[in-house]
Design a protein around this motif. Structure first.
Motif, PDB file in Angstrom:
ATOM      1  N   ASP A 192     -17.883   9.468  45.280  1.00 10.57           N
ATOM      2  CA  ASP A 192     -18.863   9.566  44.188  1.00 10.57           C
ATOM      3  C   ASP A 192     -19.015   8.240  43.441  1.00 10.57           C
ATOM      4  OD1 ASP A 192     -19.407  12.234  44.688  1.00 10.57           O
ATOM      5  OD2 ASP A 192     -17.727  12.918  43.439  1.00 10.57           O
ATOM      6  N   ALA A 193     -18.013   7.382  43.519  1.00  9.29           N
ATOM      7  CA  ALA A 193     -18.067   6.099  42.812  1.00  9.29           C
ATOM      8  C   ALA A 193     -18.870   5.091  43.629  1.00  9.29           C
ATOM      9  CB  ALA A 193     -16.650   5.573  42.571  1.00  9.29           C
ATOM     10  N   PRO A 194     -19.731   4.285  43.002  1.00  6.10           N
ATOM     11  CA  PRO A 194     -20.493   3.268  43.740  1.00  6.10           C
ATOM     12  C   PRO A 194     -19.555   2.262  44.400  1.00  6.10           C
ATOM     13  CG  PRO A 194     -21.321   3.515  41.484  1.00  6.10           C
ATOM     14  CD  PRO A 194     -20.037   4.269  41.551  1.00  6.10           C
ATOM     15  N   VAL A 195     -19.936   1.790  45.576  1.00  7.04           N
ATOM     16  CA  VAL A 195     -19.133   0.741  46.219  1.00  7.04           C
ATOM     17  C   VAL A 195     -19.557  -0.637  45.716  1.00  7.04           C
ATOM     18  CG1 VAL A 195     -18.522   2.025  48.293  1.00  7.04           C
ATOM     19  CG2 VAL A 195     -20.693   0.797  48.227  1.00  7.04           C
ATOM     20  N   VAL A 196     -20.819  -0.754  45.274  1.00  7.41           N
ATOM     21  CA  VAL A 196     -21.324  -1.998  44.674  1.00  7.41           C
ATOM     22  C   VAL A 196     -22.153  -1.623  43.449  1.00  7.41           C
ATOM     23  CG1 VAL A 196     -22.772  -4.048  44.962  1.00  7.41           C
ATOM     24  CG2 VAL A 196     -21.442  -3.196  46.904  1.00  7.41           C
ATOM     25  N   THR A 197     -21.882  -2.300  42.331  1.00  8.81           N
ATOM     26  CA  THR A 197     -22.682  -2.110  41.114  1.00  8.81           C
ATOM     27  C   THR A 197     -23.230  -3.461  40.679  1.00  8.81           C
ATOM     28  OG1 THR A 197     -21.259  -0.276  40.404  1.00  8.81           O
ATOM     29  CG2 THR A 197     -22.682  -1.277  38.739  1.00  8.81           C
ATOM     30  N   VAL A 198     -24.541  -3.536  40.510  1.00  7.91           N
ATOM     31  CA  VAL A 198     -25.205  -4.750  40.020  1.00  7.91           C
ATOM     32  C   VAL A 198     -25.845  -4.410  38.686  1.00  7.91           C
ATOM     33  CG1 VAL A 198     -26.993  -6.465  40.481  1.00  7.91           C
ATOM     34  CG2 VAL A 198     -25.644  -5.546  42.379  1.00  7.91           C
ATOM     35  N   GLN A 199     -25.472  -5.158  37.639  1.00  9.83           N
ATOM     36  CA  GLN A 199     -25.950  -4.843  36.284  1.00  9.83           C
ATOM     37  C   GLN A 199     -26.478  -6.117  35.616  1.00  9.83           C
ATOM     38  OE1 GLN A 199     -25.950  -1.643  34.933  1.00  9.83           O
ATOM     39  NE2 GLN A 199     -27.194  -2.571  33.304  1.00  9.83           N
ATOM     40  N   ASP A 200     -27.772  -6.130  35.331  1.00  7.09           N
ATOM     41  CA  ASP A 200     -28.412  -7.266  34.657  1.00  7.09           C
ATOM     42  C   ASP A 200     -28.151  -8.597  35.361  1.00  7.09           C
ATOM     43  OD1 ASP A 200     -29.619  -5.733  32.673  1.00  7.09           O
ATOM     44  OD2 ASP A 200     -27.829  -5.775  31.414  1.00  7.09           O
ATOM     45  N   TYR A 201     -28.314  -8.585  36.661  1.00  4.33           N
ATOM     46  CA  TYR A 201     -28.116  -9.800  37.468  1.00  4.33           C
ATOM     47  C   TYR A 201     -29.276 -10.757  37.240  1.00  4.33           C
ATOM     48  CZ  TYR A 201     -27.935 -12.730  41.688  1.00  4.33           C
ATOM     49  OH  TYR A 201     -27.899 -13.785  42.568  1.00  4.33           O
ATOM     50  N   ARG A 202     -28.955 -12.058  37.211  1.00  2.00           N
ATOM     51  CA  ARG A 202     -29.965 -13.095  37.002  1.00  2.00           C
ATOM     52  C   ARG A 202     -29.690 -14.238  37.973  1.00  2.00           C
ATOM     53  NH1 ARG A 202     -31.199 -17.646  33.682  1.00  2.00           N
ATOM     54  NH2 ARG A 202     -33.247 -17.483  32.655  1.00  2.00           N
ATOM     55  N   ALA A 203     -30.740 -14.776  38.592  1.00  2.71           N
ATOM     56  CA  ALA A 203     -30.585 -15.922  39.496  1.00  2.71           C
ATOM     57  C   ALA A 203     -31.695 -16.921  39.219  1.00  2.71           C
ATOM     58  CB  ALA A 203     -30.643 -15.467  40.955  1.00  2.71           C
ATOM     59  N   ALA A 204     -31.309 -18.184  39.046  1.00  2.00           N
ATOM     60  CA  ALA A 204     -32.287 -19.236  38.775  1.00  2.00           C
ATOM     61  C   ALA A 204     -31.806 -20.543  39.379  1.00  2.00           C
ATOM     62  CB  ALA A 204     -32.490 -19.395  37.281  1.00  2.00           C
ATOM     63  N   PHE A 205     -32.761 -21.310  39.917  1.00  5.49           N
ATOM     64  CA  PHE A 205     -32.487 -22.679  40.366  1.00  5.49           C
ATOM     65  C   PHE A 205     -33.414 -23.578  39.561  1.00  5.49           C
ATOM     66  CE2 PHE A 205     -31.013 -20.066  43.933  1.00  5.49           C
ATOM     67  CZ  PHE A 205     -29.728 -20.557  44.050  1.00  5.49           C
ATOM     68  N   ASP A 206     -34.422 -24.157  40.195  1.00  2.00           N
ATOM     69  CA  ASP A 206     -35.402 -24.917  39.415  1.00  2.00           C
ATOM     70  C   ASP A 206     -36.274 -23.990  38.580  1.00  2.00           C
ATOM     71  OD1 ASP A 206     -34.466 -27.255  40.501  1.00  2.00           O
ATOM     72  OD2 ASP A 206     -35.869 -27.210  42.177  1.00  2.00           O
ATOM     73  N   GLU A 207     -36.389 -22.739  39.032  1.00  2.00           N
ATOM     74  CA  GLU A 207     -37.152 -21.742  38.296  1.00  2.00           C
ATOM     75  C   GLU A 207     -36.426 -20.402  38.374  1.00  2.00           C
ATOM     76  OE1 GLU A 207     -40.751 -20.202  40.233  1.00  2.00           O
ATOM     77  OE2 GLU A 207     -40.344 -21.621  41.862  1.00  2.00           O
ATOM     78  N   LEU A 208     -36.796 -19.485  37.490  1.00  2.00           N
ATOM     79  CA  LEU A 208     -36.180 -18.167  37.471  1.00  2.00           C
ATOM     80  C   LEU A 208     -36.648 -17.373  38.693  1.00  2.00           C
ATOM     81  CD1 LEU A 208     -34.448 -16.131  35.843  1.00  2.00           C
ATOM     82  CD2 LEU A 208     -36.587 -15.369  34.753  1.00  2.00           C
ATOM     83  N   LEU A 209     -35.672 -16.891  39.489  1.00  2.00           N
ATOM     84  CA  LEU A 209     -35.989 -16.094  40.668  1.00  2.00           C
ATOM     85  C   LEU A 209     -35.888 -14.607  40.377  1.00  2.00           C
ATOM     86  CD1 LEU A 209     -34.123 -18.059  43.505  1.00  2.00           C
ATOM     87  CD2 LEU A 209     -36.571 -18.051  43.030  1.00  2.00           C
ATOM     88  N   LEU A 210     -34.741 -14.192  39.833  1.00  2.00           N
ATOM     89  CA  LEU A 210     -34.493 -12.781  39.569  1.00  2.00           C
ATOM     90  C   LEU A 210     -33.941 -12.619  38.167  1.00  2.00           C
ATOM     91  CD1 LEU A 210     -32.773 -11.827  42.969  1.00  2.00           C
ATOM     92  CD2 LEU A 210     -35.048 -11.089  42.208  1.00  2.00           C
TER      93      LEU A 210
END
Length: 581
Positions: free
Chosen positions: A329-347
């Motif tokens: 019942d427990a998630p194997v992966v949890t992603v919470q408020d993930y952010r990715a940026a290099f020269d510009e904001l991607l995610l």
């Protein structure tokens, strides 16, 4: 016309072709297919530069035949400061500047005759490219590929997929007599893949394309060249019709093979009886009869039907895991408020959970941060990402060097991965088609498809319960793609997969996470299908394709039961369906 006759070629450690022949004629768009490592890219190299290779046979082309080439490894040069338009227009601009320079020389030269000749040659070359209207020609190609919005963007700012399309456009506008493209579809998103389809279908010259993409194969080609087990066959017609032809041949050969097997078994029984008689009857005639029967049996075995094109050995892909998480019942992966940026904001503000047993496709245009997100999950070192303590993660990268060490042999790679003995490694790799001396080769010597297959073998050996797969079907031949689809369906663990292969997504995934406005949203497979159908497919075609797949499954089931009459009647139905597609 391009004519290859009786071509044979081998490396010191591997024979690639034996007496192969084919022709390519004006306006033919030919798909070049075959299993990974069969020598497709090497044959392309031979066609492009015959003088570099020692081969038996002949290759006939007109002396002035111009060849264009798009490599499977084309990447944007980050140092290029030109715009997309300037990059595509390069050959036109170069000829314009040459013509202008000659004109300037003629103004001051005392000997004008040789300059006039140079001027005429440059003018002819410019006109042959359609130079008087080159701006309009470039705009047509950009519009066809839906890249007009990128016209004034720097080439270095393009995504890999966009640059691949720009390369295709540039080569097509050079108007070569013969254009060769080696897996131009690799890593293209759905939009770019559709753009490539339109570019291919609009091209007027001879085209030879190495591709394993099932979407392009079904929609782009009027000739098939199939290289398999050192042999080659050519087929004038669509890929759909070629597959039907293979299925018809398979039924015929299986029916003949069954009759042969029955004859071999009957003869084996006669030999056993003669041997039994010989133990108590030593008459010379009995011995001669036995020898004659044994020789006859040897001839029967030697003539067994060989079918290099219909009996292709599929790899045995298994993605078995070491254990299931105890708390399902427990998630194997949890992603919470993930952010990715290099020269510009991607995610930004990306949140989702991957549960045990979930099979999820991560979908989005090229350059939107999918690989960055998957890599951060694999590394497990991002503040926004939490891995369940029971999660055993395996990662397959589209950048094969991230997972494989090119300087290792195949055996060394799997010893480093934790396998205990060479025998264990050899047995494991044999199921993936890596047999014999190839296990002692350096990984660097493998083809792109073989490297991806080796990655899958390594993922399998790790027995993980969470798989992170970045474009797993890239470079894989169609037979391996089908085997991978089956392995994904059978796998009991969790999968997060980046893919632009429509068939892999709809055949194996539970739902889709689609990148939209720099975040992700969940989408059902039904809704995803509807979206892709609306943009890329004809609804009637897809209904026919579903009926075709069902008919092919029924044929395979009939063949398993050796019910050849039923199989033949089903193939007749299948033929009628294909005529309507």
């Amino acid at each position: 016309m391009i004519k290859v006759q009786h071509l044979s070629f081998s490396f010191p450690q591997k024979e690639l072709y034996t007496d192969i022949s084919f022709t390519l004629e004006e306006a033919q768009h030919c798909a070049f297919i075959g299993t990974s490592g069969s020598g497709k890219s090497t044959l392309i190299d031979i066609l492009i530069d015959r003088n570099r290779y020692l081969f038996d046979g002949t290759i006939e082309m007109e002396p002035d035949c111009s060849i264009g080439y798009v490599s499977q490894f084309a990447k944007p040069d980050q140092s290029l400061d030109t715009t997309v338009f300037e990059y595509i227009a390069g050959p036109f601009i170069k000829l314009q500047e040459e013509i202008q320079l000659i004109c300037t020389e003629m103004e001051t030269s005392a000997d004008i005759e040789p300059l006039l000749e140079k001027y005429q040659l440059a003018l002819d070359a410019f006109e042959a490219l359609g130079g008087d209207d080159y701006e309009s020609l470039i705009h047509k190609k950009l519009n066809l590929a839906d890249l007009m919005k990128r016209r004034d963007l720097k080439v270095s700012e393009l995504s890999g997929g966009e640059f691949k399309l720009v390369q295709v456009m540039k080569e097509m506008l050079n108007r070569p007599d013969f254009l060769i493209m080696d897996e131009p579809d690799v890593f293209l998103d759905f939009e770019n893949l559709n753009a490539l389809r339109q570019l291919i279908n609009a091209h007027k010259g001879i085209l030879l394309v190495v591709t394993h993409n099932r979407y392009l194969l079904n929609h782009c080609f009027n000739k098939i060249i199939h290289l398999e087990n050192k042999e080659l066959q050519e087929f004038d017609g669509r890929y759909l019709e070629y597959n039907l032809s293979l299925l018809q041949t398979k039924i015929e050969l299986q029916e003949l093979a069954l009759a042969e097997q029955e004859e071999i078994e009957r003869n084996e029984n006669i030999i056993d009886n003669l041997r039994a008689i010989a133990t108590y009857n030593s008459e010379a005639s009995r011995g001669r009869a036995l020898k004659a029967r044994v020789k006859f049996q040897e001839r029967l075995e030697a003539r067994r039907i060989k079918a290099p094109f219909v009996d292709i050995k599929q790899p045995q892909i298994h993605l078995g895991m070491v254990r299931e998480p105890q708390d399902t019942d427990a998630p194997v992966v949890t992603v919470q408020d993930y952010r990715a940026a290099f020269d510009e904001l991607l995610l930004d503000k990306v949140s989702f959970e991957l549960n045990a047993g979930d099979k999820v496709a991560l979908i989005g245009p090229n350059g939107t941060g999918k690989t960055t997100l998957l890599r951060d999950i694999a590394r497990g070192r991002h503040d926004s990402i939490t891995l369940n303590p029971e999660a055993a993660v395996a990662y397959l990268s589209q950048l094969q060097g991230e997972v494989l060490n090119d300087s290792n042999t195949l055996l060394e790679e799997f010893i480093e991965a934790g396998m205990a003995t060479y025998d264990e490694i050899r047995s494991h790799l044999a199921g993936y088609g890596f047999e014999g001396e190839i296990v002692n080769q350096r990984i660097a010597a493998l083809s792109g498809g073989e490297k991806n297959l080796l990655q899958l073998a390594k993922v399998s050996a790790l027995k993980a319960n969470v798989l992170l797969l970045d474009e797993p079907t890239s470079h894989l031949d169609t037979y391996t793609q089908i085997a991978l689809d089956q392995a994904i369906q059978e796998y009991k663990g969790a999968i997060l997969m980046i893919s632009h292969d429509f068939y892999s997504v709809v055949n194996g995934m539970d739902y889709v996470l689609i990148i939209d406005d720099k975040t992700v949203r969940k989408m059902t497979i039904k809704k995803f299908k509807k979206m892709i159908y609306a943009r890329h497919f004809d609804k009637d075609y897809l209904e026919l394709e579903q009926k075709k797949k069902a008919a092919e499954t029924r044929v395979e089931l009939a063949l398993k039961d050796n019910n050849f009459e039923l199989a033949k009647s089903l193939v007749a139905e299948l033929e009628e369906l294909i005529k309507r597609m």
